[in-house]
Enzyme design. Structure first.
Site, PDB file in Angstrom:
ATOM      1  N   GLU A  65      36.775 -14.374 -36.701  1.00 49.19           N
ATOM      2  CA  GLU A  65      35.643 -14.403 -35.786  1.00 49.19           C
ATOM      3  C   GLU A  65      35.155 -15.840 -35.688  1.00 49.19           C
ATOM      4  OE1 GLU A  65      34.362 -13.396 -33.005  1.00 49.19           O
ATOM      5  OE2 GLU A  65      34.460 -11.393 -33.888  1.00 49.19           O
ATOM      6  N   CYS A  88      36.578  -7.933 -31.919  1.00 44.48           N
ATOM      7  CA  CYS A  88      37.736  -8.269 -32.752  1.00 44.48           C
ATOM      8  C   CYS A  88      38.863  -8.669 -31.815  1.00 44.48           C
ATOM      9  CB  CYS A  88      38.135  -7.072 -33.617  1.00 44.48           C
ATOM     10  SG  CYS A  88      39.598  -7.359 -34.639  1.00 44.48           S
TER      11      CYS A  88
END
Length: 290
Positions: A129, A2
């Site tokens: 992402e 992340c």
């Protein structure tokens, strides 16, 4: 992993979006730690070293606070261990924005906060992402499913009008809403993503304490493996948030078991929807992935 998130709610909206239930059944709004609401800046593009809202037990700041009382704090993304000896955080020689759940007990930077009960919940609209393709990377935005905006019904309007009339008859001029009345207002806005994390407090020589955090990651769930092999450890629902934050009753090893990828792999497909994010100058357009 992340490496980028979004958190666009205003400070007061963040409070209302993470109301919690106390053991007596009372709903409460967490307060911002003194001065931290001003430090928080909403943004669609939060990266390591930026500041994000974090939920944690009030007991970390007040030992006499009830164990189920939470507070919001603005913390810097990228954990700086309390024992770090340099006076400049940029001199950290390795990244601490993420920590693998399976390696927490092997690294002093993460083991120390875990053992001390310094568990927290990082709040965000969602995280970004990138999926590797032949020549490019495709961005995705991952977030909790959102309920349709709830509109006020005629019955609700009638009850509100009735209550208003009753107050005006019995109490005279309308008064400013009390804290308890504010806490009863249901949040119908964006459901914030709740990610498990660890925090620490580092104080440079002669400087002010700096609170920082790391996002714990696990193997990606089955519906996200095609995008990336890692993802944040998600706490799905108020009960999981409560257990993660309750360091007094839920010990470290038990808390870590909550973050096992196999547990979340069976529930995340129904709880998440990846979206393609296409940027157009200052606007972002989202398209659902079917």
């Amino acid at each position: 992993m992340c490496g980028r998130t979004a958190c666009t709610l205003a400070p007061d909206e963040v409070r209302r979006a993470c109301a919690f239930g106390k053991r007596g059944g009372q709903r409460r709004l967490p307060r911002w730690r003194d001065g931290d609401a001003e430090k928080y800046r909403p943004s669609y593009n939060k990266t390591p070293q930026s500041t994000s809202p974090v939920l944690l037990p009030q007991r970390h700041f007040d030992k006499n606070a009830p164990e189920d009382e939470y507070v919001l704090a603005s913390m810097r993304w990228g954990l700086i261990p309390a024992w770090f000896r340099e006076n400049d955080p940029s001199k950290m020689q390795y990244s601490t924005s993420n920590c693998r759940s399976e390696n927490i007990l092997e690294k002093k930077s993460y083991k120390d906060p875990l053992v001390k009960g310094q568990r927290c919940v990082i709040l965000a609209d969602g995280f970004y992402e990138w999926k590797r393709q032949e020549k490019t990377k495709q961005p995705f935005f991952i977030y909790f499913p959102q309920a349709p905006t709830q509109m006020k019904t005629e019955d609700q309007d009638d009850r509100k009008s009735s209550l208003s009339n009753k107050n005006s008859e019995t109490e005279g001029p309308p008064k400013e809403a009390s804290e308890n009345e504010e806490e009863l207002v249901e949040w119908n806005g964006w459901r914030l993503l709740t990610m498990a994390g660890l925090f620490d407090c580092w104080t440079p020589d002669g400087g002010e304490p700096l609170y920082t955090y790391t996002v714990i990651t696990v193997n990606a769930s089955s519906n996200l493996k095609g995008i990336h092999d890692r993802m944040p450890a998600i706490l799905d629902g108020e009960e999981e948030v409560r257990k993660w934050l309750n360091y007094g009753e839920v010990k470290s090893l038990e808390a870590l078991k909550m973050l096992q990828p196999t547990t979340h792999a069976t529930t995340l497909p129904s709880a998440f929807s990846p979206w393609i994010l296409t940027a157009k100058r200052n606007q972002s357009q989202r398209q659902a992935v079917r």
